[in-house]
Design a protein around this motif. Structure first.
Motif, mmCIF file in Angstrom:
data_model
loop_
_atom_site.group_PDB
_atom_site.id
_atom_site.type_symbol
_atom_site.label_atom_id
_atom_site.label_comp_id
_atom_site.label_asym_id
_atom_site.label_seq_id
_atom_site.Cartn_x
_atom_site.Cartn_y
_atom_site.Cartn_z
ATOM 1 N N LEU A 133 0.826 -1.209 0.000
ATOM 2 C CA LEU A 133 0.000 0.000 0.000
ATOM 3 C C LEU A 133 0.860 1.260 0.000
ATOM 4 C CD1 LEU A 133 -2.892 -1.080 2.388
ATOM 5 C CD2 LEU A 133 -3.035 -0.683 -0.085
ATOM 6 N N GLY A 134 1.963 1.227 0.714
ATOM 7 C CA GLY A 134 2.874 2.366 0.718
ATOM 8 C C GLY A 134 3.417 2.658 -0.669
ATOM 9 N N GLU A 135 3.677 1.600 -1.437
ATOM 10 C CA GLU A 135 4.201 1.781 -2.795
ATOM 11 C C GLU A 135 3.210 2.465 -3.730
ATOM 12 O OE1 GLU A 135 5.541 -2.108 -3.965
ATOM 13 O OE2 GLU A 135 7.364 -1.953 -2.747
ATOM 14 N N ILE A 136 1.923 2.426 -3.392
ATOM 15 C CA ILE A 136 0.937 3.106 -4.239
ATOM 16 C C ILE A 136 0.356 4.345 -3.552
ATOM 17 C CG2 ILE A 136 0.420 1.062 -5.621
ATOM 18 C CD1 ILE A 136 -2.232 0.785 -4.044
ATOM 19 N N GLY A 137 1.042 4.809 -2.493
ATOM 20 C CA GLY A 137 0.694 6.092 -1.897
ATOM 21 C C GLY A 137 -0.228 6.076 -0.699
ATOM 22 N N TYR A 138 -0.488 4.919 -0.131
ATOM 23 C CA TYR A 138 -1.350 4.845 1.052
ATOM 24 C C TYR A 138 -0.508 4.820 2.322
ATOM 25 C CZ TYR A 138 -5.587 3.773 -1.608
ATOM 26 O OH TYR A 138 -6.665 3.825 -2.453
ATOM 27 N N THR A 139 -1.097 5.292 3.405
ATOM 28 C CA THR A 139 -0.524 5.189 4.736
ATOM 29 C C THR A 139 -1.330 4.136 5.485
ATOM 30 O OG1 THR A 139 0.076 7.522 4.689
ATOM 31 C CG2 THR A 139 -0.027 6.469 6.850
ATOM 32 N N CYS A 140 -0.670 3.313 6.260
ATOM 33 C CA CYS A 140 -1.319 2.197 6.944
ATOM 34 C C CYS A 140 -1.105 2.241 8.445
ATOM 35 C CB CYS A 140 -0.690 0.882 6.495
ATOM 36 S SG CYS A 140 -1.368 0.100 5.106
ATOM 37 N N GLY A 141 -2.031 1.631 9.124
ATOM 38 C CA GLY A 141 -1.891 1.383 10.552
ATOM 39 C C GLY A 141 -2.587 0.089 10.878
ATOM 40 N N MET A 142 -2.327 -0.429 12.067
ATOM 41 C CA MET A 142 -3.007 -1.652 12.459
ATOM 42 C C MET A 142 -3.226 -1.655 13.961
ATOM 43 S SD MET A 142 -0.540 -4.896 12.574
ATOM 44 C CE MET A 142 -0.212 -5.415 14.220
ATOM 45 N N ALA A 143 -4.185 -2.467 14.349
ATOM 46 C CA ALA A 143 -4.462 -2.691 15.764
ATOM 47 C C ALA A 143 -4.802 -4.155 15.931
ATOM 48 C CB ALA A 143 -5.622 -1.816 16.225
ATOM 49 N N VAL A 144 -4.304 -4.752 16.992
ATOM 50 C CA VAL A 144 -4.673 -6.124 17.328
ATOM 51 C C VAL A 144 -5.860 -6.032 18.283
ATOM 52 C CG1 VAL A 144 -3.942 -8.277 18.403
ATOM 53 C CG2 VAL A 144 -2.333 -6.962 16.993
ATOM 54 N N LEU A 145 -6.966 -6.624 17.868
ATOM 55 C CA LEU A 145 -8.195 -6.576 18.664
ATOM 56 C C LEU A 145 -8.567 -7.989 19.102
ATOM 57 C CD1 LEU A 145 -10.210 -4.160 16.345
ATOM 58 C CD2 LEU A 145 -8.877 -3.569 18.377
ATOM 59 N N PRO A 146 -8.074 -8.427 20.248
ATOM 60 C CA PRO A 146 -8.416 -9.780 20.696
ATOM 61 C C PRO A 146 -9.883 -9.852 21.110
ATOM 62 C CG PRO A 146 -7.189 -8.620 22.412
ATOM 63 C CD PRO A 146 -7.215 -7.731 21.197
ATOM 64 N N ALA A 147 -10.435 -11.034 21.002
ATOM 65 C CA ALA A 147 -11.849 -11.221 21.352
ATOM 66 C C ALA A 147 -12.139 -10.742 22.784
ATOM 67 C CB ALA A 147 -12.237 -12.689 21.192
ATOM 68 N N ALA A 148 -11.214 -11.001 23.691
ATOM 69 C CA ALA A 148 -11.413 -10.575 25.085
ATOM 70 C C ALA A 148 -11.511 -9.050 25.190
ATOM 71 C CB ALA A 148 -10.273 -11.082 25.957
ATOM 72 N N GLY A 149 -10.896 -8.338 24.253
ATOM 73 C CA GLY A 149 -10.922 -6.885 24.273
ATOM 74 C C GLY A 149 -12.256 -6.288 23.867
ATOM 75 N N VAL A 150 -13.125 -7.100 23.291
ATOM 76 C CA VAL A 150 -14.444 -6.613 22.883
ATOM 77 C C VAL A 150 -15.551 -7.385 23.584
ATOM 78 C CG1 VAL A 150 -13.690 -5.632 20.682
ATOM 79 C CG2 VAL A 150 -14.373 -8.042 20.783
ATOM 80 N N GLY A 151 -15.218 -7.941 24.739
ATOM 81 C CA GLY A 151 -16.225 -8.586 25.567
ATOM 82 C C GLY A 151 -16.544 -10.019 25.236
ATOM 83 N N SER A 152 -15.751 -10.682 24.439
ATOM 84 C CA SER A 152 -16.011 -12.097 24.109
ATOM 85 C C SER A 152 -15.149 -13.007 24.937
ATOM 86 C CB SER A 152 -15.712 -12.366 22.638
ATOM 87 O OG SER A 152 -16.632 -11.680 21.843
#
Length: 152
Positions: A133-152
């Motif tokens: 994505l960077g090679e075509i001009g996008y900026t990226c980010g990420m987040a790890v969202l474990p199931a426990a983090g959303v109440g599962s």
């Protein structure tokens, strides 16, 4: 004739029918992503690749994503990167990120969301996605969202 604003790509029959029942004014395309052409998706406000049963559209609604703001989502197959899969990674025929990247590069949506398994191989996958994505001009980010983090 006005086109629907939401495009779903889901090749499996059961979830594709689910999407048609759930969102009858949307367009559900059952072609393999390998056969989807840029001009087929460029006119939609929301594009959901590897759509499953429509989780991304539901998430956008819960998040209050505004109508009229273009967004693409994709849940690339996880089997090549999952600890439960064959661990073929980029050599696995189910590694379809390059096809999603082809469509993103051709249409240039302003916002793209995606997801993948969070294990070591999934994080390696994301490194490649970020580079692509960077090679075509996008900026990226990420987040790890474990199931426990959303109440599962």
């Amino acid at each position: 004739m006005t086109l629907p604003s939401i495009y779903y790509n889901e090749w499996a029959p059961y979830p594709a029918q689910w999407l048609r029942n759930l969102s009858p004014r949307s367009y559900v395309d059952q072609h393999s992503i390998c056969n989807v052409r840029v001009e087929e998706v460029s006119q939609y406000e929301r594009v959901h690749l590897f759509a499953g049963i429509g989780g991304w559209e539901y998430a956008l609604c819960l998040a209050g994503w505004p109508q009229g703001k273009v967004v693409w989502t994709g849940s690339c197959p996880c089997q090549p990167f999952s600890v439960c899969g064959k661990k073929g990674g980029e050599n696995d025929e189910r590694h379809l990120w390059p096809e999603m990247l082809r469509l993103i590069g051709g249409c240039r949506p302003p916002v793209v969301f995606g997801e993948q398994v969070a294990g070591k191989r999934g994080l390696e996958w994301f490194d490649g996605v970020r580079t692509d994505l960077g090679e075509i001009g996008y900026t990226c980010g990420m987040a790890v969202l474990p199931a426990a983090g959303v109440g599962s």
